[in-house]
Enzyme design. Sequence first.
Site, short mmCIF file in Angstrom:
data_model
loop_
_atom_site.label_atom_id
_atom_site.label_comp_id
_atom_site.label_asym_id
_atom_site.label_seq_id
_atom_site.Cartn_x
_atom_site.Cartn_y
_atom_site.Cartn_z
N GLU A 197 -5.03 21.47 -10.24
CA GLU A 197 -3.97 21.06 -11.18
C GLU A 197 -2.60 21.01 -10.52
O GLU A 197 -1.58 21.22 -11.18
CB GLU A 197 -3.95 21.97 -12.41
CG GLU A 197 -5.28 21.99 -13.16
CD GLU A 197 -5.31 22.94 -14.35
OE1 GLU A 197 -4.25 23.45 -14.75
OE2 GLU A 197 -6.42 23.19 -14.87
N GLU A 255 -12.79 21.40 -15.40
CA GLU A 255 -12.48 22.32 -16.49
C GLU A 255 -12.33 21.48 -17.75
O GLU A 255 -11.59 20.49 -17.73
CB GLU A 255 -11.15 23.06 -16.29
CG GLU A 255 -11.15 24.12 -15.23
CD GLU A 255 -9.76 24.76 -15.09
OE1 GLU A 255 -9.01 24.86 -16.08
OE2 GLU A 255 -9.44 25.16 -13.97
#
Length: 504
Positions: A351, A441
């Site tokens: 991320e 995720e």
Amino acid sequence: MARSLRSLLCGLVALAAGANAAPSCPARSTSSVSSALPSTTTKTSTSTSSAQPTSTAPAARTFQAEDGILSGTNVDTAQSGYTGTGYVTGFDEGTDKVTFTVDSDTTRLYDLSIRVAAIYGEKRTSVVLNGGATSEVLFLAGTTFTDVAGGQLLLNEGSNTIDIVSNWGWYLIDSITLTPSAPRPPHQINPAPVNPDADAGAKALYNYLRSIYGKKILSGQQELSWANWIAQQTGKTPALVSVDLMDYSPSRVERGTVGTAVEEAIEHHNRGGIVSVLWHWNAPVGLYDTPERRWWSGFYTDATDFDVAAALSDTTNANYTLLIRDIDAIAVELKRLEAAGVPVLWRPLHEAEGAWFWWGAKGPEPAKQLWDIMYDRLVNHHNINNLLWVWNSLAEDWYPGDATVDILSADVYAQGNGPMSTQYQTLIDLGDDKKMIAATEVGAAPLPDALQAYEAHWLWFAVWGDSFINDESWNSLPTLNTIYNSDYVLTLDEIQGWRGSIPA
Ligand SMILES: *[C@@H]1O[C@H](CO)[C@@H](O)[C@H](O)[C@H]1NC(C)=O
């Protein structure tokens, strides 16, 4: 994960992201009133797009936002460059939206394009189809109206609704355009891992993954304990377990943490499963450790003053040395996995583009530089050859390049168990369809029917732990049962023997 940041409103995001990263959020307009226009159903306007139909498929159709049904939003004309008679703004509450009503002659996939101006900075919106499946679309900051690809929508025959719902809010919506989707061409996946010295296990895993890509999806779960919980609930164990090397970060170990992720990964491997590893890398130094920003949240940008760009600017810098120290500490753990024969889907610096973790806080260049350093240190210095390298940002300017990336991935926290086709398509474009793509995720596990209808060929999904998996608001038990018992979804019992996958 940066779950708490995602669904909050503008002001809260600004708070959580810290002053440096605070999006510019205008004060909420007190004069925000509903449009004076009647809330009629959206007219099915004729196309204003240049797309030319080449077959019998219907042409692109554009729908003006100001003709939609407004809830908590209003029509404005202050920003120039809109089409039609205005645009819709006032997305400041979480439930604020504009609803488009659109017909389809048959059940069919459409490419969605959203004409938007994100004049207050980068934002995200939620696209909700027929009150159910939700996808998230990123709007890059811009001063003018631009067309943003919004992924695909599977419209039912007859009437459908498409809601553009706030999410981060604070953007201007001019219109949406729907174009019938072309069928997905065959994937062109690279035949081998990027590391020429990848060991037999890593090659077998890569070959196995290639063999299922586009045909099936691997079920996955963050944390072994939650994977075992799923087995109790559904009778099926996830094929893939993701673990976190967080507690092996030296700045945590100094404060008493004892990691268990390696043992858990080996346990899942030994029962025939596939292992993915991420690393919430606690900053090596510079943790605030105040009651609001504790040392154990030291991977967050707002919990440390560690400056990755400064550290990387000079290899004799003490902080550069600390970065290498930390990578070397993690190398020890990865070597334990290598010694145990565990091929690893390795997802460091995750991320990064979100900037909420320190490795992404200074923009794409330091993040890519750190990726290259890590690849070189682990592969060429430590000779660790059991890794497949999983990159986890979507934007092109963050991409470290084809030479060090095996698999592209996205972390998607969107309600509704949808196929996340927007992010999937973005990653197809990023990797030129030569890299496999994983949903590393998710908040909500994707439903298999929609995955297939959208041809969203995610290689695996992994649901985050705790309330994401055991709270019905993200994944109801009936939904989990549907997913885990679907033919399209591979579970631990169905992947036994994958290690025998020989190179093509
Ligand atoms: C290393 O980082 C810490 C924490 O941000 C900072 O206080 C320190 O000045 C840095 N050291 C150098 C040599 O830049």
